[in-house]
Write a protein that holds these residues in place. Structure first.
Motif, PDB file in Angstrom:
ATOM      1  N   PRO A   1       0.845  -1.197   0.000  1.00 47.58           N
ATOM      2  CA  PRO A   1       0.000   0.000   0.000  1.00 47.58           C
ATOM      3  C   PRO A   1       0.879   1.245   0.000  1.00 47.58           C
TER       4      PRO A   1
ATOM      5  N   GLN B   1      -2.167   0.533  -4.106  1.00 51.72           N
ATOM      6  CA  GLN B   1      -2.802  -0.593  -3.431  1.00 51.72           C
ATOM      7  C   GLN B   1      -3.344  -0.170  -2.068  1.00 51.72           C
ATOM      8  N   ALA B   2      -3.287   1.133  -1.776  1.00 55.36           N
ATOM      9  CA  ALA B   2      -3.640   1.601  -0.434  1.00 55.36           C
ATOM     10  C   ALA B   2      -5.142   1.696  -0.207  1.00 55.36           C
TER      11      ALA B   2
ATOM     12  N   SER C   1      -9.209   0.607  -1.614  1.00 54.16           N
ATOM     13  CA  SER C   1     -10.148  -0.133  -2.459  1.00 54.16           C
ATOM     14  C   SER C   1     -11.460   0.651  -2.501  1.00 54.16           C
TER      15      SER C   1
ATOM     16  N   SER D   1     -12.140   1.937   1.238  1.00 56.16           N
ATOM     17  CA  SER D   1     -11.588   1.061   2.269  1.00 56.16           C
ATOM     18  C   SER D   1     -10.070   1.144   2.246  1.00 56.16           C
ATOM     19  N   GLY D   2      -9.456   1.345   3.413  1.00 58.46           N
ATOM     20  CA  GLY D   2      -8.001   1.386   3.512  1.00 58.46           C
ATOM     21  C   GLY D   2      -7.423  -0.012   3.656  1.00 58.46           C
ATOM     22  N   ASN D   3      -6.247  -0.231   3.075  1.00 63.91           N
ATOM     23  CA  ASN D   3      -5.629  -1.561   3.072  1.00 63.91           C
ATOM     24  C   ASN D   3      -4.336  -1.625   3.864  1.00 63.91           C
TER      25      ASN D   3
ATOM     26  N   GLY E   1      -4.006  -1.676   7.213  1.00 68.27           N
ATOM     27  CA  GLY E   1      -4.091  -2.413   8.464  1.00 68.27           C
ATOM     28  C   GLY E   1      -3.573  -1.631   9.654  1.00 68.27           C
TER      29      GLY E   1
ATOM     30  N   ASP F   1      -4.553   4.271   7.550  1.00 67.95           N
ATOM     31  CA  ASP F   1      -5.782   4.141   6.765  1.00 67.95           C
ATOM     32  C   ASP F   1      -6.579   5.437   6.779  1.00 67.95           C
TER      33      ASP F   1
ATOM     34  N   GLU G   1      -4.404 -11.792  -6.226  1.00 67.13           N
ATOM     35  CA  GLU G   1      -4.539 -12.490  -4.946  1.00 67.13           C
ATOM     36  C   GLU G   1      -5.863 -13.252  -4.978  1.00 67.13           C
TER      37      GLU G   1
ATOM     38  N   ARG H   1      -9.035 -11.954  -3.216  1.00 62.67           N
ATOM     39  CA  ARG H   1      -9.611 -10.791  -3.884  1.00 62.67           C
ATOM     40  C   ARG H   1     -10.439 -11.201  -5.102  1.00 62.67           C
TER      41      ARG H   1
ATOM     42  N   ARG I   1     -13.693 -12.495  -3.714  1.00 63.60           N
ATOM     43  CA  ARG I   1     -14.485 -11.377  -3.195  1.00 63.60           C
ATOM     44  C   ARG I   1     -15.093 -10.565  -4.335  1.00 63.60           C
TER      45      ARG I   1
END
Length: 336
Positions: free
Chosen positions: A6, A112-113, A115, A130-132, A134, A139, A233, A236, A239
């Motif tokens: 991210p 990638q940070a 979605s 949405s933050g990735n 963690g 985030d 991935e 993903r 999902r």
């Protein structure tokens, strides 16, 4: 590879380094980290790499949600149409705000940070962010930056669009930057992070429309995204199928769509420390929350859309996920 982490798009990061948003001492610390990792501003841009978010945690070790909100606002005020690499040309050549919003599909090409999930409503769009990372502080930083940067780009392209708002789950900071008009469009204590774009704004015309250039640029983005999706991935991929399909899916139906057995699907998900049931429940929960924000949709319609046989089953499931009933959840968050 940094591009797998991210991070912030390289040009946007370099522009921030030369802006008032990042203080001089922090710039020195960022440059020390880059030197340690064998790179620099020009090298990042040439490699079309991301500046990893972990660098921000190292430079701002005490970063909490309140500080991240203020820093995200300051950074978003520096966003330019040129900041986003392959998205820059389609941004500037878009004909309407709707075309600008559609470019969020290609966000994985530059970061990638974050979605995104877009949910059409009768009166506009809700865009879930949405933050990735963690990391609550990181985030918050990246979501505030992403949401307000998009608002700033829309303002640059069509003029003042004060009816676009960003909603976040964080408490309102004790002090917000007074010079940021977009900060006044932040709504705090929301159920999750999202942008609300009214229908009238989606139809607003951009200042520099070029349908041919826009179409060609989008074709290139589609090809680039298809190449990147060659080895995604696995979780993903599952999902994405669940989010785009009917609400209630069986593991066999998803396995069939992926041309594999259900046992192979189970094993692949287990290798990534999850299960089909867990991925399905997360998909249903997020879709339910998004749809409950739409006042034109009844709770019964949401239950039916997600594949529940009756309202009672949906209500029990939603209360198990969130601790509240669907009606109670939507009451304080329903758009006025």
């Amino acid at each position: 590879m940094w591009n797998e982490e991210p991070g912030v798009p390289s040009l946007a990061f370099v522009q921030l380094m030369s802006s008032p948003a990042i203080e001089e001492d922090a710039v020195k610390r960022f440059r020390a980290i880059m030197a340690r990792e064998g790179t620099g501003e020009l090298a990042l841009i040439q490699a079309e790499a991301q500046a990893p978010l972990r660098w921000f945690r190292e430079v701002y070790p005490e970063l909490d949600v309140e500080q991240a909100t203020r820093l995200g606002i300051a950074c978003a005020e520096q966003a330019q149409i040129t900041s986003f690499g392959p998205l820059s040309l389609p941004l500037v050549s878009a004909c309407t705000v709707a075309e600008v919003v559609n470019l969020l599909t290609y966000l994985p090409l530059i970061t990638q940070a974050v979605s995104t999930q877009v949910h059409p409503q009768q009166d506009g769009l809700t865009i879930r962010l949405s933050g990735n990372a963690g990391d609550a502080g990181l985030d918050c930083l990246v979501l505030i930056y992403c949401g307000l940067a998009l608002m700033r780009l829309i303002d640059l392209l069509v003029g003042d669009v004060s009816d676009v708002t960003m909603h976040g789950p964080w408490p309102e900071p004790s002090l917000l930057p007074q010079e940021s008009e977009r900060a006044s469009r932040l709504v705090f204590d929301a159920p999750f992070s999202y942008l609300l774009v009214p229908a009238r704004t989606l139809q607003a015309a951009c200042r520099f429309p070029d349908p041919l250039a826009h179409g060609l640029a989008v074709d290139q983005l589609q090809q680039a995204l298809a190449r990147r999706a060659g080895t995604p991935e696995f979780t993903r991929r599952v999902r994405a199928l669940l989010d785009d399909g009917p609400g209630m899916r069986t593991i066999q139906s998803v396995a069939d769509e992926l041309s594999m057995s259900s046992s192979t699907l189970k094993r692949r998900l287990a290798e990534e420390d999850t299960s089909f049931s867990e991925v399905l429940q997360k998909s249903l929960l997020e879709r339910a929350k998004m749809q409950l924000l739409d006042p034109s949709t009844s709770v019964t319609e949401v239950a039916t859309e997600l594949g529940y046989s009756d309202l009672t089953n949906f209500s029990h499931a939603f209360k198990r996920w969130t601790g509240s009933s669907p009606s109670h959840f939507r009451r304080p968050h329903q758009h006025r």
